[in-house]
Motif scaffolding. Sequence first.
Motif, PDB file in Angstrom:
ATOM      1  N   LEU A 119       0.830  -1.196   0.000  1.00 25.58           N
ATOM      2  CA  LEU A 119       0.000   0.000   0.000  1.00 25.58           C
ATOM      3  C   LEU A 119       0.870   1.254   0.000  1.00 25.58           C
ATOM      4  CD1 LEU A 119      -2.754   1.450   0.283  1.00 25.58           C
ATOM      5  CD2 LEU A 119      -2.487   1.178   2.761  1.00 25.58           C
ATOM      6  N   VAL A 120       1.859   1.287   0.869  1.00 24.51           N
ATOM      7  CA  VAL A 120       2.760   2.443   0.957  1.00 24.51           C
ATOM      8  C   VAL A 120       3.472   2.663  -0.377  1.00 24.51           C
ATOM      9  CG1 VAL A 120       4.906   3.254   2.025  1.00 24.51           C
ATOM     10  CG2 VAL A 120       3.020   2.431   3.454  1.00 24.51           C
ATOM     11  N   SER A 121       3.902   1.588  -0.987  1.00 24.96           N
ATOM     12  CA  SER A 121       4.553   1.693  -2.288  1.00 24.96           C
ATOM     13  C   SER A 121       3.617   2.304  -3.326  1.00 24.96           C
ATOM     14  CB  SER A 121       5.018   0.307  -2.733  1.00 24.96           C
ATOM     15  OG  SER A 121       5.616   0.366  -3.999  1.00 24.96           O
ATOM     16  N   ASP A 122       2.337   1.945  -3.278  1.00 29.05           N
ATOM     17  CA  ASP A 122       1.347   2.444  -4.233  1.00 29.05           C
ATOM     18  C   ASP A 122       0.978   3.909  -4.015  1.00 29.05           C
ATOM     19  OD1 ASP A 122       1.262  -0.051  -5.426  1.00 29.05           O
ATOM     20  OD2 ASP A 122      -0.629  -0.638  -4.464  1.00 29.05           O
ATOM     21  N   ILE A 123       1.000   4.377  -2.765  1.00 29.29           N
ATOM     22  CA  ILE A 123       0.496   5.729  -2.472  1.00 29.29           C
ATOM     23  C   ILE A 123       1.588   6.753  -2.177  1.00 29.29           C
ATOM     24  CG2 ILE A 123      -1.702   4.819  -1.632  1.00 29.29           C
ATOM     25  CD1 ILE A 123      -0.754   5.513   1.241  1.00 29.29           C
TER      26      ILE A 123
END
Length: 92
Positions: free
Chosen positions: A28-32
């Motif tokens: 998630l962190v990588s995506d946002i």
Amino acid sequence: NNGRPTFVEFFSNYCAGCISLQPIVNNLVSDIQTDFDILRVDIHTQVGRDLRQIYDFSFTPEFVLFNGSGEEVCRDHLPPSGSDLDLARQAG
């Protein structure tokens, strides 16, 4: 209140739920990360203990989303959904 939404994860290295969700949260962190400021806070540090009192929660993981105006828009023990992230992206 810097104009960017913020994702905050409060975690403990001793929390089974935190450990089991870590791969999902990492993705998630990588995506946002281009849209959000990211804060990942270990509750066993002094800063983590201070913020835990300010944000008044008892269990980890604790996920909090703020919009760009610094208003809290979502809080849960599960990672935020796509609609929660969209809500945080909206101007406050």
